[in-house]
Structure formats: C-alpha cells, structure tokens
Scaffold this active site. Structure first.
Site, PDB file in Angstrom:
ATOM      1  N   CYS A 132      29.379  32.153  40.875  1.00 11.78           N
ATOM      2  CA  CYS A 132      28.427  32.875  40.020  1.00 11.78           C
ATOM      3  C   CYS A 132      28.056  31.953  38.843  1.00 11.78           C
ATOM      4  O   CYS A 132      28.924  31.295  38.270  1.00 11.78           O
ATOM      5  CB  CYS A 132      29.051  34.168  39.493  1.00 11.78           C
ATOM      6  SG  CYS A 132      29.500  35.317  40.809  1.00 11.78           S
ATOM      7  N   CYS A 134      45.043  42.651  32.912  1.00 13.30           N
ATOM      8  CA  CYS A 134      44.016  42.151  33.825  1.00 13.30           C
ATOM      9  C   CYS A 134      44.603  40.948  34.558  1.00 13.30           C
ATOM     10  O   CYS A 134      44.971  39.963  33.924  1.00 13.30           O
ATOM     11  CB  CYS A 134      42.786  41.759  33.014  1.00 13.30           C
ATOM     12  SG  CYS A 134      41.515  40.954  33.996  1.00 13.30           S
ATOM     13  N   GLU A 170      45.462  32.856  35.069  1.00 12.02           N
ATOM     14  CA  GLU A 170      45.386  33.563  33.795  1.00 12.02           C
ATOM     15  C   GLU A 170      45.600  35.054  33.984  1.00 12.02           C
ATOM     16  O   GLU A 170      45.186  35.611  34.989  1.00 12.02           O
ATOM     17  CB  GLU A 170      43.978  33.401  33.206  1.00 12.02           C
ATOM     18  CG  GLU A 170      43.597  31.980  32.943  1.00 12.02           C
ATOM     19  CD  GLU A 170      42.142  31.843  32.523  1.00 12.02           C
ATOM     20  OE1 GLU A 170      41.480  32.872  32.303  1.00 12.02           O
ATOM     21  OE2 GLU A 170      41.694  30.702  32.421  1.00 12.02           O
ATOM     22  N   CYS A 221      36.471  34.821  31.989  1.00  8.86           N
ATOM     23  CA  CYS A 221      37.129  34.454  33.229  1.00  8.86           C
ATOM     24  C   CYS A 221      37.297  32.959  33.455  1.00  8.86           C
ATOM     25  O   CYS A 221      36.329  32.233  33.550  1.00  8.86           O
ATOM     26  CB  CYS A 221      36.235  34.966  34.344  1.00  8.86           C
ATOM     27  SG  CYS A 221      37.001  36.208  35.259  1.00  8.86           S
ATOM     28  N   CYS A 256      29.894  32.128  35.229  1.00  6.34           N
ATOM     29  CA  CYS A 256      31.346  32.323  35.210  1.00  6.34           C
ATOM     30  C   CYS A 256      32.094  30.989  35.241  1.00  6.34           C
ATOM     31  O   CYS A 256      31.729  30.085  35.987  1.00  6.34           O
ATOM     32  CB  CYS A 256      31.745  33.180  36.401  1.00  6.34           C
ATOM     33  SG  CYS A 256      33.522  33.448  36.519  1.00  6.34           S
ATOM     34  N   CYS A 271      37.876  30.241  42.402  1.00  2.81           N
ATOM     35  CA  CYS A 271      37.029  31.256  43.018  1.00  2.81           C
ATOM     36  C   CYS A 271      35.944  30.571  43.836  1.00  2.81           C
ATOM     37  O   CYS A 271      35.439  29.519  43.464  1.00  2.81           O
ATOM     38  CB  CYS A 271      36.391  32.137  41.941  1.00  2.81           C
ATOM     39  SG  CYS A 271      35.417  33.493  42.626  1.00  2.81           S
TER      40      CYS A 271
END
Ligand code: SAH
Length: 360
Positions: free
Chosen positions: A122, A111, A98, A344, A125, A118
């Site tokens: 977290c 961005c 993205e 995100c 997220c 990832c």
C-alpha cells in the site's frame, strides 16, 4: 506443532488440548496443562524451572523438549502525552516485529503484528516498503501479548490487557490459521480470557479470507481498510484492489455482517488532496449505504518515504460532517501514536536502518 531451530516445541502458541497432548507425551496428566497455562498467562513466567508446582522431572523434560520464551524487547517508545507504548520485539530468527499498547478507560488494548513485513505494498504504509518476509506463528502472535504484559508488570502498569487488535504489520487474512488459533487461545479462560467482541482483525480486503473468517461464526470485529470509495483510486493506493475490487469486497462484508451479527468497521485514511474532497465523502456514504457499519477516519501518519500528507483538521472535520449528514456512524481515530513512529512498520524500519534507540 511449531518448533524452533533447536527442535524445541513452542508451548505458548498451544491450545489447552494441544498442550495437554504434548504433556501427555512427557508422561504428565492433562490437568498439568492448566498449571502451565497459569504460569504463562497469569504470572507471565516463561522459565519451566521456575514452575514450582510441577514435578521436578516434568520441569526438566519440558526444559529439554520445549520452549516458552517470550520475545525480547529490543526497543521501547512511550508517549508522555497519551500513554501509548510501542515495543519492538526480537524473534528467535533475528527478525523483529512491532506491537503497540494503547491505554483505554479500563485497561489496555494491544495491537499486534501478524507477519514480518508485508506483501501488499500500500502506497501510504511503512510496513510494505521492505517487502514480505514471513508469517508469524501462533506462539509469536501470543508472544507479543505476553512480552507486552510483562513489560507493563515491570513498569508498574500491570492493568489488564482487555482488547486485542490484529492491526499491526502484515495482512492477518494471509495468515488466518495462526491468527485464529491465537485469538481462540486469547479467548480461553485459562489463556487471556478476552471476549471475541473485544477482538478486531483488520484487513486490506482479502475477500476469500473474509468468507473463511465468517464461516467461523465468531463475533470478532472485522475492520476493513477502505481508504477510497472508487476502484481507480483504491487500486492506486492499495494494489490488492486489483485482485479484489470494491464490489466483491462489499459483497463479502455484507456476508460477514449477516453471518456474525457484528457490524464492520471501515477504516478510511485521510490523505491531503488525494481522497479527502467532499465528493470523496459523498461517494463513501453511497458505497456503504444500508450496511451495518461504522466508519473510522484516520488522519494519516506521515511516512517520509511516501511523500503523502495528512489532511488538515478542518478537512477531517468537513469529511466527517458530510458522512454524519448522510446518516453514517463515523468517528475520527484518536491520535495516540503519531509522535512515536506508530504508523505501521515505522519503528521496525528505523531500527533496521540502524536509527536512534531508547525511550522517547
Ligand atoms: N493489512 C491490514 C492490517 C495492517 S495495517 C490492513 O490493511 O488493514 C493497519 C492499519 O493501518 C490499516 O488500516 C492501514 O491502512 C493503516 N495504515 C497504514 N499506514 C498508515 C499511515 N501511514 N497512517 C495511518 N494509518 C496507516
């Protein structure tokens, strides 16, 4: 140099020097590198055959040996209210990332993602939910900007992209080499010509990466996702805190400020009933006391899978007022993307799950 499955070299991630060396292998003089860069970065053309000021023979050998192909736009969401555009881009191996275009006064800020998925996990997220797949190459980092710029051209919104923020999916400091090469190319006047002060790297707090970045001495803005001012809460929200706890992280931040002269931005996500009490604000003010920094409060974008809720506007205001009262420089992030899955990793996640498509 980076090669795709067909062993063709990706030229869009190459620095001017690398491109000149590669063209040299094809028998072309160094000045051809700047011509190719103009096609890529000014005209957003990724087809060598169309680069009409290059000799035919060079165009043909480029087409055989190299690629410049921009990633394909798989999905696009636009917010009518704020003008924010979110693109899901397809990579050559079938993965997707993205990027988000945010309008600001004099153009666009982009961005970009630094990894597919990832590894950090977290709790608030969406990117970490499916785990980590791989790092993006320099060409794939740049490809996001080029695909987005072309999208804007085609939409008749081709104002300049003047800011680059590496704050999309992934942890940029776990892919620092490619991220740095990308930003250096974005800085090159024959590339995107964007000043380092208009670039931001956002990290969850990878301490060795902060020291490595500081060693470059570039005035890139470092954003640090803090989200909690004590170790026990931060470790719950962000498992990476167990590896790099707050005292180490703050020491690295201090070093970065001294070395680069720029101030650090601390990102602080506000989660209802978790980290938004008055005593949390007091603890945050104490933690950053004496540091040249700015605090950016982010009312969390809800990610259904996490069960976490965003703080109310009144809670956000109370938190901000306490910080301001303690002399902190603090703002609340504009809510530009909440209604378009801009938290995100949300768009990619929905796409992979076979969810809705098209423009909103
Ligand atoms: N790994 C890097 C960069 C990617 S995350 C980092 O942690 O900084 C980019 C930013 O989005 C981080 O500040 C992250 O904490 C924030 N973020 C993640 N999930 C979010 C959510 N649900 N709502 C709002 N911001 C979120």
């Amino acid at each position: 140099m980076e090669q795709d499955e067909g062993q063709r070299v990706d030229v869009k991630g190459m620095s001017r020097q690398e491109l000149a060396a590669f063209l040299g292998q094809l028998g072309a003089p160094p000045y051809r590198a700047v011509q190719v860069m103009h096609w890529l970065y000014r005209r957003r053309c990724d087809d060598f055959q169309s680069m009409t000021d290059l000799p035919l023979e060079l165009r043909q050998s480029l087409a055989q040996r190299a690629t410049a192909e921009f990633p394909r736009v798989l999905e696009c969401q636009r917010s009518q209210r704020t003008g924010t555009v979110k693109l899901l881009l397809g990579l050559t191996d079938g993965e997707a990332v993205e990027c988000v275009l945010l309008p600001y006064q004099y153009g666009w800020s982009i961005c970009v993602s630094s990894q597919v998925g990832c590894a950090l996990g977290c709790t608030f997220c969406a990117s970490g939910l499916g785990g980590w797949k791989r790092n993006l190459t320099t060409g794939e980092l740049m490809g996001q900007v080029l695909a987005a710029a072309r999208y804007l051209d085609e939409a008749g919104r081709g104002e300049r992209i003047g800011h680059v923020v590496v704050m999309g999916m992934g942890e940029p400091l776990f892919n620092l080499e490619s991220v740095l090469a990308f930003l250096q190319l974005a800085h090159d006047e024959e590339g995107l010509g964007i000043g380092y002060r208009h670039m931001t790297i956002s990290t969850a707090g990878v301490v060795p990466g902060i020291y490595r970045l500081a060693a470059e001495g570039l005035p890139i803005t470092l954003a640090v996702s803090l989200h909690a001012a004590n170790d026990s809460l931060r470790s719950q929200l962000m498992p990476i805190n167990r590896r790099f706890p707050l005292d180490q992280l703050l020491r690295a931040c201090r070093f970065y400020i001294e070395k680069t002269g720029s101030r650090i931005t601390f990102e602080y996500l506000l989660l209802h009933g978790v980290n938004d009490r008055p005593e949390d604000a007091e603890a945050l003010a104490t933690l950053v006391r004496g540091l040249k920094c700015h605090i950016n409060l982010i009312p969390a974008n809800p990610v259904p899978e996490t069960g976490l809720r965003r703080s109310s506007p009144a809670e956000v205001r109370r938190f901000q007022n306490i910080l301001a009262g303690r002399g902190c420089s603090v703002t609340v992030r504009r809510q530009l993307g909440a209604e378009i899955d801009a938290a995100c990793g949300q768009l990619r996640r929905r796409f992979l799950a076979g969810g809705g498509e098209g423009e909103k």
